[in-house]
Write an enzyme that holds these catalytic residues in place. Structure first.
Site, PDB file in Angstrom:
ATOM      1  CB  SER A  44       1.592   2.704   3.797  1.00 41.09           C
ATOM      2  OG  SER A  44       0.665   2.488   2.750  1.00 41.09           O
ATOM      3  CG  ASP A 346       3.362   8.177  -2.611  1.00 46.28           C
ATOM      4  OD1 ASP A 346       2.183   7.892  -2.893  1.00 46.28           O
ATOM      5  OD2 ASP A 346       3.946   7.712  -1.600  1.00 46.28           O
ATOM      6  CG  HIS A 349       0.852   6.346   0.230  1.00 40.29           C
ATOM      7  ND1 HIS A 349       2.029   5.940  -0.376  1.00 40.29           N
ATOM      8  CD2 HIS A 349       0.454   5.306   1.010  1.00 40.29           C
ATOM      9  CE1 HIS A 349       2.331   4.714   0.020  1.00 40.29           C
ATOM     10  NE2 HIS A 349       1.394   4.306   0.860  1.00 40.29           N
TER      11      HIS A 349
END
Length: 396
Positions: A44, A346, A349
Site C-alpha cells: 500500500s 490514517d 499510512h
C-alpha cells in the site's frame, strides 16, 4: 626474443587498459542514468490504485476508494492510501515522468513510461506459505505473484524480448516497500516476538530473489526500501499501548518495535551489499524509509508539521485518534482540516506532506545508499523537479 616479449607486454598493457575502460564505463553508466520509466512492486505504500482496480464489488470497495482519501491533490479517491500523492508519485515528478499507472483495472492504460504492480496488503512471502503457519493474507497478490504477472504481461508492455530487456534496463525499479504486511499479520495478532523475527530472513531472501530475477531480465537500477519505524506507527502504538513508560523512547515511540524495524533493515542492507558484489554493473540503492520518516517525528516543526506527529489526521478515538474497527474511509470517520500539518494520515499510512518530505530525503540525500547521482539528468528534467526548484543536485 626480447622484441617478441615487448610486443606481448604491450598487448597485455593494452588489454588491461581496455578492460579498465570498459569497467569504468559500466560503473559510470550504472551510477547515473536518465530513466525512461518506473516499474514498481510492493504494497500500500506504493499502490496507486491496484487494490481498487481489483475490487469486483462497486458497493464494497477498499477504504482507499472512499473520501477523504485523495482529497488533497487529486480531489477524489484514486486508490492511494493517503490524502494525496505517494513517494512513488514524487519520484515520478522529479524524473519528469507521468504518475505510474496501476496495472490492475487500468482500461487501455498507457504503460510506456511506467507500470505499477504494488497492491495494498501484499506480502513478500507466498500466501500459501503463510497459511500453512496459520496466517491468512488479505489478498493473494504476493511479491512472487506480482513478478509473475509482470513477466506474463511483457509481450503487451514492450513487445519483442530485446525491446523488453531495453525497457527493463532503462527503468528505475522500485522493489517495495514489501515485507511489512508479513510482519503485520503476526504482530496484529500479538504473536510472540521470536515468531515474527523468524520471518525476517525469509522475507529478505524473497526480496533478494526477485531482484536477482529482474537483473537476469536486464534490470540495472533498483530502489529497495527498508521498514518504517514501527514503534512510531499510530496503529502499533494503539495496539501495544502500555502503562510501562520504560517501553517508550523520548518521542513516545515503542523502543522494542523500532528495534525490530532496525533489525530488518540491517539484514536487508547486508543482503543488498552481497548482491552488489555479485552484480557490480547494477545499481542497487537502499531507501532508508526508517530514518527519513523518523526525523519528521523527531523535529516535526522543522519540516512544517505543527500537529502532534503520533496522532492520525483521519481517524477516531483513543489517544492516537485510531481504532482498528472504525478506520479512515468509513462513513462515521472524519479527517482533520489541514492534513499538511500532520505526519500520520490514517494510523498506518502517512500524509502527502510526509511522503513529499520522505521522497525529498531519498532523492537528494542523505537517505539513499549509495546516493543517487543526478549529474547526467537533462536540464529539462531538472527544471521539472517538483520537490524544489533548485537545479544543483547532490551527486555521489
Amino acid at each position: 626474443m626480447a622484441s617478441v616479449d615487448s610486443h606481448v607486454l604491450m598487448g597485455i598493457i593494452s588489454l588491461i587498459f581496455l578492460s579498465t575502460l570498459f569497467v569504468t564505463m559500466v560503473g559510470s553508466e550504472s551510477q547515473c542514468r536518465n530513466f525512461e520509466s518506473i516499474i514498481s512492486f510492493g504494497d500500500s505504500i506504493g499502490d496507486t490504485g491496484n487494490l481498487l482496480g481489483l475490487s469486483d464489488d462497486p458497493n464494497n470497495l477498499a477504504l482507499s476508494g472512499y473520501p477523504p482519501y485523495g482529497e488533497t491533490f487529486f480531489h477524489q479517491p484514486t486508490g492511494r492510501f493517503s490524502d494525496g500523492r505517494l513517494i512513488i508519485d514524487f519520484i515520478a515528478e522529479f524524473l519528469g515522468l507521468p504518475y505510474v499507472p496501476p496495472y490492475f483495472g487500468s482500461k487501455n492504460g498507457n504503460f510506456e513510461k511506467g507500470v505499477n504492480f504494488a497492491v495494498a496488503s501484499a506480502t513478500a512471502l507466498e500466501c500459501s506459505f503463510l497459511a500453512e503457519r496459520g496466517y491468512h493474507c488479505r489478498n493473494n497478490i504476493s511479491l512472487g505473484v506480482q513478478l509473475k504477472i509482470f513477466k506474463e504481461s511483457l509481450p503487451n508492455l514492450c513487445g519483442l524480448p530485446s525491446d523488453c530487456r531495453d525497457m527493463i534496463g532503462n527503468a528505475l525499479i522500485l522493489m517495495g516497500d514489501i515485507g511489512a504486511n508479513d510482519y503485520n499479520l503476526l504482530f496484529f495478532k500479538r504473536r510472540p516476538f521470536h515468531e515474527v523475527k523468524e520471518l525476517v530472513p525469509l522475507v529478505i531472501s524473497t526480496i533478494s530473489s526477485a531482484i536477482t530475477e529482474l537483473i537476469g531480465m536486464g534490470g540495472r537500477t533498483f530502489l529497495v526500501p527498508g521498514e518504517f519505524p514501527k514503534g512510531c506507527s499510530v496503529a502499533y502504538l494503539t495496539l501495544y499501548q502500555t502503562s510501562n513508560l520504560a517501553e517508550y523512547d523520548s518521542l513516545g515511540c515503542l523502543k522494542w518495535l523500532n528495534k525490530f524495524s532496525e533489525y530488518h533493515d540491517e539484514q536487508l542492507q547486508a543482503e543488498l551489499k552481497r548482491l552488489r558484489k555479485l552484480n557490480p554493473h547494477v545499481n542497487i540503492i537502499f531507501a532508508d524509509y526508517y530514518n527519513t520518516l523518523l526525523r519528521l517525528n523527531q523535529e516535526p516543526s522543522k519540516y512544517g508539521f505543527t500537529k502532534e506527529p503520533l496522532y492520525a489526521c483521519c481517524g477516531v478515538g483513543g489517544p492516537y485518534n485510531f481504532n482498528f474497527n472504525t478506520k479512515c474511509g468509513s462513513v462515521e470517520v472524519e479527517s482533520c482540516n489541514d492534513p499538511s500539518k500532520y505526519v500520520a494520515w490514517d494510523g498506518i499510512h502517512m500524509t502527502e506532506a510526509a511522503y513529499k518530505s520522505m521522497a525529498d530525503g531519498l532523492l537528494k540525500g542523505p537517505y539513499a545508499t549509495p546516493p543517487f547521482n543526478w549529474s547526467c539528468l537533462s536540464s529539462k528534467i531538472k527544471n521539472k523537479n517538483s520537490l524544489d526548484k533548485q537545479t544543483s543536485l547532490l551527486s555521489s
